[in-house]
Design an enzyme around this catalytic site. Structure first.
Site, PDB file in Angstrom:
ATOM      1  N   PRO A 197       0.839  -1.205   0.000  1.00 17.51           N
ATOM      2  CG  PRO A 197      -0.667  -1.525   1.742  1.00 17.51           C
ATOM      3  CD  PRO A 197       0.644  -2.001   1.220  1.00 17.51           C
ATOM      4  CE  LYS A 198       3.411   6.878  -3.728  1.00 18.00           C
ATOM      5  NZ  LYS A 198       3.369   7.878  -2.633  1.00 18.00           N
ATOM      6  CE1 TYR A 199       0.087   1.873   4.357  1.00 16.18           C
ATOM      7  CE2 TYR A 199       0.875   2.789   6.415  1.00 16.18           C
ATOM      8  CZ  TYR A 199       0.315   1.744   5.706  1.00 16.18           C
ATOM      9  OH  TYR A 199      -0.025   0.587   6.353  1.00 16.18           O
ATOM     10  CD  GLU A 231      -0.304   9.306  -1.960  1.00 15.27           C
ATOM     11  OE1 GLU A 231      -0.376  10.397  -2.537  1.00 15.27           O
ATOM     12  OE2 GLU A 231       0.787   8.762  -1.675  1.00 15.27           O
ATOM     13  N   GLY A 232      -2.648   4.331  -3.080  1.00 12.20           N
ATOM     14  CA  GLY A 232      -2.614   3.331  -4.131  1.00 12.20           C
ATOM     15  C   GLY A 232      -1.663   2.211  -3.772  1.00 12.20           C
TER      16      GLY A 232
END
Length: 298
Positions: free
Chosen positions: A36-38, A183-184
């Site tokens: 996961p993109k924090y 974010e993604g």
């Protein structure tokens, strides 16, 4: 100024950070891992022999703005260097504006803000290990095992970022974690080394921003109102929307480091002062018709 020696764990300070190339479709295949993109602020954490120091993506030392994370990093063994994101959670979701407020705080306000807006360090890589020294040349899969070994015993506020090699699980994260402002995804190859200043990873985001070069500002260096940026392709000039107080404070800090500018005008006749050496991030799609929304100052 850093309170550290010239290097920690065999890694010189400042260190170039690994970057990611945007993609619009999730890559699949053997040997790929997904994280996961924090939505936070990139941070390298150095654990030296006597203290902890924190570095921003730009290379600047930002330890005074994050006293709570620096204090937590003292639990790491000397010689550890980690890569991750400084994030702030509020009401169960990531709050990027709160993280920006933390970064823009002066040393005198940092301690009070750390109590009101406590941070977490979301770690996704290790650059140096106390037993093995500089491990950037080792594969991601091996570095991740090392990172978990170092970070998992610590507990809050230093926590490892989850990872999976199952693309279906990754897609579920992509769709479901958006509700908490994740974010993604970041996609990494298991065999890849850590290469600073290279786009060795891939990222798939819900809204892909772009980096723009600043060429000037309106207002004063201490209180910039808007920025003048170059838009690709061709480098045409555009005036950003008015900066929020947090972004204006960040821009002012960078302008203090930049050479003095001279008066100039945009093609539309707006008077501004020239400035160089500053990069900002803007949301994708907002640069049409020269409307630019700045989301962060690099």
């Amino acid at each position: 100024m850093s309170i550290f020696p010239a290097h920690a764990g065999g890694v010189e300070i400042p260190v170039g950070v690994a970057l990611a190339q945007p993609v619009s479709v999730l890559p699949r295949g053997p040997g790929l891992w997904y994280e996961p993109k924090y939505d936070g602020l990139r941070m390298i954490m150095f654990r030296g022999e006597e203290a902890v120091d924190c570095q921003a993506r730009s290379g600047r030392i930002i330890t005074p703005s994050w006293p709570d994370l620096a204090a937590a990093g003292a639990a790491l063994d000397p010689g550890t260097v980690l890569d991750g994101e400084a994030v702030v959670w509020r009401d169960g979701a990531l709050d990027f504006a709160a993280a920006q407020a933390r970064r823009a705080s002066s040393p005198s306000r940092a301690l009070a803000l750390s109590r009101r807006l406590p941070a977490q360090y979301a770690v996704f890589d290790v650059l140096a290990h106390p037993r093995y020294g500089d491990v950037r040349s080792r594969p991601y899969s091996e570095r991740r095992r090392m990172m978990l070994e170092l970070v998992e015993p610590l507990g809050h506020p230093i926590r490892p970022v989850p990872a999976t090699d199952d693309p279906d699980v990754a897609l579920h994260w992509y769709e479901s974690l958006r509700a908490i402002s994740v974010e993604g995804l970041v996609i990494k190859r298991a065999s890849s080394a850590y290469r600073g200043d290279h786009r060795i990873w891939q990222k798939m985001r819900h809204s892909e921003p772009r980096d723009l070069q600043v060429v000037g500002y309106t207002g004063t260096p201490r209180r910039p109102q808007a920025l003048v940026v170059e838009l690709p392709p061709g480098g045409r000039l555009a005036l950003t929307q008015r900066l929020s107080p947090v972004l204006a404070s960040q821009a002012a800090a960078r302008l203090r480091e930049a050479p003095a500018g001279v008066p100039a005008r945009t093609p539309d006749g707006v008077l501004y002062t020239t400035a160089r050496g500053i990069t900002v991030e803007s949301l994708a799609g907002t640069t049409r018709h020269q409307v630019v929304t700045v989301t962060r100052v690099r």
